[in-house]
Design a protein around this motif. Sequence first.
Motif, PDB file in Angstrom:
ATOM      1  N   ILE A  23      -5.704 -21.849 -41.267  1.00 50.30           N
ATOM      2  CA  ILE A  23      -5.199 -22.407 -40.010  1.00 50.30           C
ATOM      3  C   ILE A  23      -4.240 -21.371 -39.446  1.00 50.30           C
ATOM      4  CG2 ILE A  23      -3.962 -24.309 -38.918  1.00 50.30           C
ATOM      5  CD1 ILE A  23      -4.762 -25.998 -41.431  1.00 50.30           C
ATOM      6  N   ASP A  24      -4.568 -20.856 -38.266  1.00 49.49           N
ATOM      7  CA  ASP A  24      -3.763 -19.766 -37.710  1.00 49.49           C
ATOM      8  C   ASP A  24      -2.486 -20.306 -37.056  1.00 49.49           C
ATOM      9  OD1 ASP A  24      -4.283 -20.498 -35.010  1.00 49.49           O
ATOM     10  OD2 ASP A  24      -5.954 -19.130 -34.845  1.00 49.49           O
ATOM     11  N   PRO A  25      -1.585 -19.404 -36.641  1.00 49.64           N
ATOM     12  CA  PRO A  25      -0.304 -19.854 -36.058  1.00 49.64           C
ATOM     13  C   PRO A  25      -0.447 -20.735 -34.820  1.00 49.64           C
ATOM     14  CG  PRO A  25      -0.200 -17.517 -36.588  1.00 49.64           C
ATOM     15  CD  PRO A  25      -1.629 -17.948 -36.792  1.00 49.64           C
ATOM     16  N   SER A  26      -1.554 -20.599 -34.087  1.00 51.40           N
ATOM     17  CA  SER A  26      -1.750 -21.431 -32.897  1.00 51.40           C
ATOM     18  C   SER A  26      -2.476 -22.733 -33.214  1.00 51.40           C
ATOM     19  CB  SER A  26      -2.502 -20.656 -31.814  1.00 51.40           C
ATOM     20  OG  SER A  26      -3.817 -20.357 -32.245  1.00 51.40           O
ATOM     21  N   ARG A  27      -2.555 -23.061 -34.492  1.00 53.13           N
ATOM     22  CA  ARG A  27      -3.152 -24.305 -34.997  1.00 53.13           C
ATOM     23  C   ARG A  27      -4.648 -24.403 -34.735  1.00 53.13           C
ATOM     24  NH1 ARG A  27       2.461 -24.250 -34.865  1.00 53.13           N
ATOM     25  NH2 ARG A  27       3.346 -26.091 -35.828  1.00 53.13           N
ATOM     26  N   HIS A  28      -5.362 -23.295 -34.818  1.00 52.10           N
ATOM     27  CA  HIS A  28      -6.817 -23.340 -34.806  1.00 52.10           C
ATOM     28  C   HIS A  28      -7.272 -23.477 -36.253  1.00 52.10           C
ATOM     29  CE1 HIS A  28      -6.458 -21.764 -30.719  1.00 52.10           C
ATOM     30  NE2 HIS A  28      -7.713 -22.171 -30.555  1.00 52.10           N
ATOM     31  N   TYR A  29      -8.225 -24.391 -36.479  1.00 44.44           N
ATOM     32  CA  TYR A  29      -8.762 -24.603 -37.813  1.00 44.44           C
ATOM     33  C   TYR A  29      -9.981 -23.694 -37.969  1.00 44.44           C
ATOM     34  CZ  TYR A  29      -6.354 -28.992 -36.620  1.00 44.44           C
ATOM     35  OH  TYR A  29      -5.461 -29.921 -36.168  1.00 44.44           O
ATOM     36  N   TRP A  30      -9.913 -22.740 -38.874  1.00 43.64           N
ATOM     37  CA  TRP A  30     -11.002 -21.794 -39.098  1.00 43.64           C
ATOM     38  C   TRP A  30     -11.928 -22.369 -40.160  1.00 43.64           C
ATOM     39  CZ3 TRP A  30     -11.827 -17.113 -36.569  1.00 43.64           C
ATOM     40  CH2 TRP A  30     -10.887 -16.820 -35.589  1.00 43.64           C
ATOM     41  N   ILE A  31     -13.145 -22.722 -39.731  1.00 42.54           N
ATOM     42  CA  ILE A  31     -14.092 -23.432 -40.579  1.00 42.54           C
ATOM     43  C   ILE A  31     -15.341 -22.588 -40.782  1.00 42.54           C
ATOM     44  CG2 ILE A  31     -15.597 -25.462 -40.688  1.00 42.54           C
ATOM     45  CD1 ILE A  31     -13.470 -26.928 -39.015  1.00 42.54           C
ATOM     46  N   ALA A  32     -15.724 -22.414 -42.038  1.00 42.62           N
ATOM     47  CA  ALA A  32     -17.010 -21.794 -42.368  1.00 42.62           C
ATOM     48  C   ALA A  32     -18.035 -22.920 -42.284  1.00 42.62           C
ATOM     49  CB  ALA A  32     -16.987 -21.171 -43.748  1.00 42.62           C
ATOM     50  N   VAL A  33     -18.840 -22.904 -41.237  1.00 40.12           N
ATOM     51  CA  VAL A  33     -19.785 -23.993 -40.984  1.00 40.12           C
ATOM     52  C   VAL A  33     -20.735 -24.141 -42.169  1.00 40.12           C
ATOM     53  CG1 VAL A  33     -21.566 -24.865 -39.431  1.00 40.12           C
ATOM     54  CG2 VAL A  33     -19.607 -23.607 -38.503  1.00 40.12           C
ATOM     55  N   ASN A  34     -20.754 -25.310 -42.744  1.00 37.53           N
ATOM     56  CA  ASN A  34     -21.556 -25.627 -43.928  1.00 37.53           C
ATOM     57  C   ASN A  34     -21.225 -24.697 -45.098  1.00 37.53           C
ATOM     58  OD1 ASN A  34     -22.840 -27.652 -42.472  1.00 37.53           O
ATOM     59  ND2 ASN A  34     -24.464 -26.284 -41.807  1.00 37.53           N
ATOM     60  N   GLY A  35     -20.012 -24.162 -45.126  1.00 37.85           N
ATOM     61  CA  GLY A  35     -19.588 -23.280 -46.202  1.00 37.85           C
ATOM     62  C   GLY A  35     -20.073 -21.849 -46.061  1.00 37.85           C
ATOM     63  N   ASP A  36     -20.733 -21.525 -44.947  1.00 33.03           N
ATOM     64  CA  ASP A  36     -21.276 -20.182 -44.721  1.00 33.03           C
ATOM     65  C   ASP A  36     -20.211 -19.304 -44.062  1.00 33.03           C
ATOM     66  OD1 ASP A  36     -22.656 -17.889 -44.033  1.00 33.03           O
ATOM     67  OD2 ASP A  36     -24.196 -18.922 -42.850  1.00 33.03           O
ATOM     68  N   ARG A  37     -19.662 -18.353 -44.811  1.00 34.31           N
ATOM     69  CA  ARG A  37     -18.591 -17.485 -44.301  1.00 34.31           C
ATOM     70  C   ARG A  37     -19.060 -16.613 -43.141  1.00 34.31           C
ATOM     71  NH1 ARG A  37     -14.192 -17.657 -47.707  1.00 34.31           N
ATOM     72  NH2 ARG A  37     -13.279 -15.658 -47.150  1.00 34.31           N
ATOM     73  N   ASP A  38     -20.368 -16.421 -42.992  1.00 35.89           N
ATOM     74  CA  ASP A  38     -20.892 -15.642 -41.870  1.00 35.89           C
ATOM     75  C   ASP A  38     -20.963 -16.474 -40.588  1.00 35.89           C
ATOM     76  OD1 ASP A  38     -21.207 -13.356 -43.425  1.00 35.89           O
ATOM     77  OD2 ASP A  38     -23.226 -13.952 -44.060  1.00 35.89           O
ATOM     78  N   ALA A  39     -20.731 -17.757 -40.712  1.00 36.09           N
ATOM     79  CA  ALA A  39     -20.758 -18.653 -39.548  1.00 36.09           C
ATOM     80  C   ALA A  39     -19.399 -19.343 -39.411  1.00 36.09           C
ATOM     81  CB  ALA A  39     -21.868 -19.684 -39.705  1.00 36.09           C
ATOM     82  N   THR A  40     -18.343 -18.539 -39.313  1.00 37.24           N
ATOM     83  CA  THR A  40     -16.994 -19.082 -39.213  1.00 37.24           C
ATOM     84  C   THR A  40     -16.613 -19.280 -37.751  1.00 37.24           C
ATOM     85  OG1 THR A  40     -16.360 -18.018 -41.275  1.00 37.24           O
ATOM     86  CG2 THR A  40     -14.581 -18.698 -39.826  1.00 37.24           C
ATOM     87  N   ILE A  41     -16.090 -20.448 -37.443  1.00 35.91           N
ATOM     88  CA  ILE A  41     -15.677 -20.775 -36.081  1.00 35.91           C
ATOM     89  C   ILE A  41     -14.217 -21.229 -36.092  1.00 35.91           C
ATOM     90  CG2 ILE A  41     -17.979 -21.329 -35.223  1.00 35.91           C
ATOM     91  CD1 ILE A  41     -16.023 -24.265 -35.832  1.00 35.91           C
ATOM     92  N   ALA A  42     -13.603 -21.196 -34.940  1.00 33.87           N
ATOM     93  CA  ALA A  42     -12.215 -21.644 -34.795  1.00 33.87           C
ATOM     94  C   ALA A  42     -12.195 -22.902 -33.929  1.00 33.87           C
ATOM     95  CB  ALA A  42     -11.368 -20.551 -34.157  1.00 33.87           C
ATOM     96  N   VAL A  43     -11.828 -24.018 -34.523  1.00 33.32           N
ATOM     97  CA  VAL A  43     -11.729 -25.280 -33.797  1.00 33.32           C
ATOM     98  C   VAL A  43     -10.268 -25.458 -33.376  1.00 33.32           C
ATOM     99  CG1 VAL A  43     -11.958 -27.786 -33.976  1.00 33.32           C
ATOM    100  CG2 VAL A  43     -13.612 -26.300 -35.135  1.00 33.32           C
ATOM    101  N   PRO A  44     -10.006 -25.641 -32.082  1.00 36.02           N
ATOM    102  CA  PRO A  44      -8.609 -25.809 -31.658  1.00 36.02           C
ATOM    103  C   PRO A  44      -8.015 -27.075 -32.262  1.00 36.02           C
ATOM    104  CG  PRO A  44     -10.112 -26.185 -29.819  1.00 36.02           C
ATOM    105  CD  PRO A  44     -10.938 -25.751 -30.987  1.00 36.02           C
ATOM    106  N   GLY A  45      -6.829 -26.957 -32.793  1.00 32.08           N
ATOM    107  CA  GLY A  45      -6.182 -28.092 -33.432  1.00 32.08           C
ATOM    108  C   GLY A  45      -5.179 -28.774 -32.515  1.00 32.08           C
ATOM    109  N   LEU A  46      -4.565 -29.778 -33.047  1.00 36.89           N
ATOM    110  CA  LEU A  46      -3.556 -30.547 -32.323  1.00 36.89           C
ATOM    111  C   LEU A  46      -2.281 -29.719 -32.182  1.00 36.89           C
ATOM    112  CD1 LEU A  46      -2.574 -33.297 -31.158  1.00 36.89           C
ATOM    113  CD2 LEU A  46      -1.911 -33.900 -33.497  1.00 36.89           C
TER     114      LEU A  46
END
Length: 146
Positions: A23-46
Amino acid sequence: MEALFCLSPRYRLDDQSPWLQGIDPSRHYWIAVNGDRDATIAVPGLVVYSISDLKQAITKFRSLQPGEQMSINRIASSYTIYCVEPNCYAVEDIIDDAPVWHLFDQETLDSLLMTAHPEWQCAASDIDLGRRLLMRSLQKTTVSKQ
């Protein structure tokens, strides 16, 4: 024609799959989609500006019933949390121009939302995630009117 039947994993804190990259300082949740590190996305958090705002958001989330939803609004983005079933929540996203839902159990999404606390600090290793997000935004093409 046979109907397509897809299973979506539900992210849990006790998963064997390392889906949460950080989780970065701007509260984005960095998720490896289905556990695949090559498909990592940043979901904006609260993001909140006071403890009372945090309490209000958490209370609203915890009171969601199946079929209800709650919007999370940020300056540059917004998303919706859907209560699909008891202990199953979806966060909508777009991946490769396709709409997707990331599924979470209540404990996991509650923990992610708690990082909005004004005194929360990300792990030192997660600061680079914020830099990656900045680099992604700088690589996007912008159009100007002339």
